[in-house]
Design an enzyme around this catalytic site. Structure first.
Site, short mmCIF file in Angstrom:
data_model
loop_
_atom_site.label_atom_id
_atom_site.label_comp_id
_atom_site.label_asym_id
_atom_site.label_seq_id
_atom_site.Cartn_x
_atom_site.Cartn_y
_atom_site.Cartn_z
N LYS A 108 41.43 89.52 -10.57
CA LYS A 108 41.56 90.22 -9.26
C LYS A 108 41.84 91.71 -9.45
CE LYS A 108 44.96 87.69 -7.88
NZ LYS A 108 44.96 86.69 -8.95
N ASP A 135 47.38 82.58 -4.71
CA ASP A 135 47.03 81.97 -3.42
C ASP A 135 47.88 82.56 -2.30
OD1 ASP A 135 45.72 80.45 -5.23
OD2 ASP A 135 46.45 78.52 -4.51
N LYS A 163 54.06 91.48 -10.96
CA LYS A 163 53.71 92.02 -12.27
C LYS A 163 53.44 93.53 -12.19
CE LYS A 163 50.13 89.56 -13.62
NZ LYS A 163 49.79 88.76 -12.42
#
Lengths: 318, 254
Positions: free
Chosen positions: B14, B128, B40
């Site tokens: 992503k 998600d 992160k």
């Protein structure tokens, strides 16, 4: 620290910042009095917290969505005549973990509206800190409530954990209670005073000064007794903000309805107050006759206030 | 304004896709903001030469106060892209979803959009749609469209299906809609067939087909996107095509 401690402002100023007494260094004590305690607005004290303030829209009712413990002290507001206007949807752990309470809210709203023998003007959905962590989109939930009941529904957030943030709950609830106002033709000789949930004292000089400056109608939310009067608030040419907690709501009204606002700062020195009124007068786009009348009245109020202060000082033998 | 949220299974690429797409928009002359919504906080690192920006939650945790300007919590990267990371709590503590909500509220209060006036805003969202916080980027006023990154791997497709269902669940008049899939190839057997079969069953368009390429790793090691490192390579061209397609759609909608 077990003994009571005090220090005067002058003594504190003389010591300087680097010599602030340990007693005032809050992080050095297990128990201390945070600024929040000064702000704390217990329903028992009969002040305006989010719940009571959220009912400022005439004819509205509130659905408090919270664990039972968060809602219990709301019962104290019953003494103030709110017992017919508060309703509760109690949450349990499973509701919070699964988010199922969100489907219950529209049903509860419907039940509340059906149980009343009148149609409320609005339903305020007041939700507490537990939901802040879930990140629920309450605007969306409110739209579903509206679909279910046909009654305008507005969220109010009782997020105590944001009390000392840039947008504390009492600023947010002000935006909520003005959020049902809709655009309409504005009248140049009308204005609103925004700031508190009780109206300004009847003998406050502000009314006199506004009237002498050509303002024919001064409105306040707390003086609205009907929903029709509430909706007239959006006729104002401008809003006068007298409490910074109303600034966010005023900004929203400026953005949504194009009503500009002027903010007055709370001051205590008479010359400063007078100067602020003079500056305010300078910004009014009014004919010179009314502006000069306002200036004269402002001077009269100053003299009168100074005389009052002198009387008090004489009485106190200072 | 183009406002996109990029979702997908953890580790599917992503951030790589988001950063390359941001760089492609920027190289087409657009003013771009990329907001990494992942504890992160590495979404924008390859737009910044490998040097990470201070995440918003780190700023607030370390200073115990809110920033007062956008400059304190952002850095300008390749092509003038404004890079922001929400960051998050120490793993195992706190609430990452709440971190996203807090950051978004803060950016709104700091009038990010009004001041920066972006043409494109990209939200790179962790995994998600797991809770309200991770759904925040698709709320009214944030992303209008969602791109789901997936490969032909079973678990990536499973996650993509979950994300699609979750976004559809929110699909009312003000939430984002799924624009399509970015097929990020991982050299899986019959990969294209599998992804196309999923896309067809879900009624989704494959908006871009990104080949598996050593170029991506090569330039990421240098703290760059392929758009910056080798704009003529095939991978870079695929991102450019996607950016042009999205711009054309946005202009057609206007």
């Amino acid at each position: 620290m077990t003994d009571a401690f005090y220090i005067t402002a002058a003594e504190l100023a003389d010591r300087g910042f680097d010599n602030t007494p340990d007693e005032l260094m809050s992080h050095r004590h297990m128990i201390y009095s945070s600024p929040a305690t000064l702000d704390f607005n217990s329903p028992g004290a009969k002040g305006f917290g989010v719940k009571r303030a959220g009912l400022a829209i005439p004819g509205s009712v509130m659905l408090l969505v919270a664990p039972g413990c968060c809602g219990r002290n709301t019962a104290l507001l019953n003494e103030l005549g709110y017992n017919e206007r508060f309703f509760y949807l109690l949450l349990d752990d499973t509701d919070i973990v699964t988010g199922r309470h969100l489907t219950k809210i529209p049903k509860a709203c419907k039940e509340v509206c059906d149980s009343l023998d009148y149609t409320p003007t609005a339903v305020m959905i007041c939700i507490t800190c537990v939901d802040a962590l879930l990140g629920t989109d309450m605007e969306r939930v409110c739209r579903k409530c509206e679909d279910e009941t046909g009654v305008p529904t507005v969220p109010a957030y009782m997020y105590a954990l944001t009390r000392e943030k840039r947008l504390p709950p009492m600023a947010g609830v002000r935006k909520s209670v003005y959020s049902l106002l809709e655009p309409q033709k504005r009248i140049s000789s009308e204005c609103n005073i925004m700031g508190y949930f009780s109206h300004v004292h009847d003998d406050c000089e502000l009314y006199d000064l506004l009237h002498s400056a050509g303002i024919k109608k001064v409105r306040e939310l707390a003086r609205c007794e009907t929903i029709e009067q509430y909706h007239e608030l959006s006729r104002a040419n401008f809003n006068l903000v007298i409490n910074p907690e109303a600034r966010y709501a005023a900004q929203d009204l400026e953005k949504r309805l194009g009503i500009p606002f002027i903010e007055l700062t709370r001051m205590y020195r008479i010359d400063k107050i007078h100067n602020q009124y003079r500056l305010l007068g300078r910004h009014w786009v009014l004919c010179s006759t009314t502006a000069s009348t306002a200036a004269r009245r402002s001077g009269q109020w100053r003299t009168s206030t100074e005389n009052s202060v002198r009387c008090v000082l004489r009485w106190a033998n200072v | 304004m183009i406002k996109l949220a990029i979702y997908g299974k953890g580790g599917i690429g992503k951030s790589t896709c988001t950063a390359n797409l941001a760089a492609a928009f920027a190289s087409l002359g657009k003013r771009v903001i990329q907001i990494g919504c992942d504890p992160k906080a590495d979404s924008t690192i390859n737009l910044l030469g490998g040097t990470p920006v201070t995440p918003v939650m780190d700023y607030m945790r370390d200073r115990d106060e809110e920033p007062t300007s956008i400059e304190e919590i952002s850095q300008v990267g390749y092509g003038g892209i404004l890079c922001i990371e929400t960051g998050g709590p120490t793993p195992g503590l706190g609430c990452a979803g709440r971190g996203i909500i807090t950051t978004f509220s803060l950016l709104e209060e700091l009038e990010l959009f009004e001041k920066f006036k972006p043409d494109v805003v990209l939200y790179d969202v962790l995994g998600d749609v797991v809770c309200g916080g991770f759904a925040a980027p698709i709320r009214e006023g944030y992303a209008d469209k969602v791109l789901i990154v997936t490969s032909g791997e079973k678990m990536a497709l499973y996650a993509a299906n979950n994300i699609n269902k979750a976004v559809k669940n929110f699909e009312d008049r003000s939430y984002a809609k799924v624009r399509g899939i970015i097929m990020n190839r991982r050299a899986v057997e019959n990969e294209e067939e599998k992804v196309r079969a999923f896309a067809e069953s879900a009624g989704l368009d494959i908006a871009a087909d990104i080949p598996r390429s050593a170029d991506i790793i090569k330039y990421e090691d240098m703290g760059k996107t392929v758009i910056e490192g080798d704009p003529e390579c095939e991978t870079a061209q695929r991102f450019m095509e996607l950016a042009k397609k999205l711009i054309a759609e946005d202009e057609a909608n206007d």
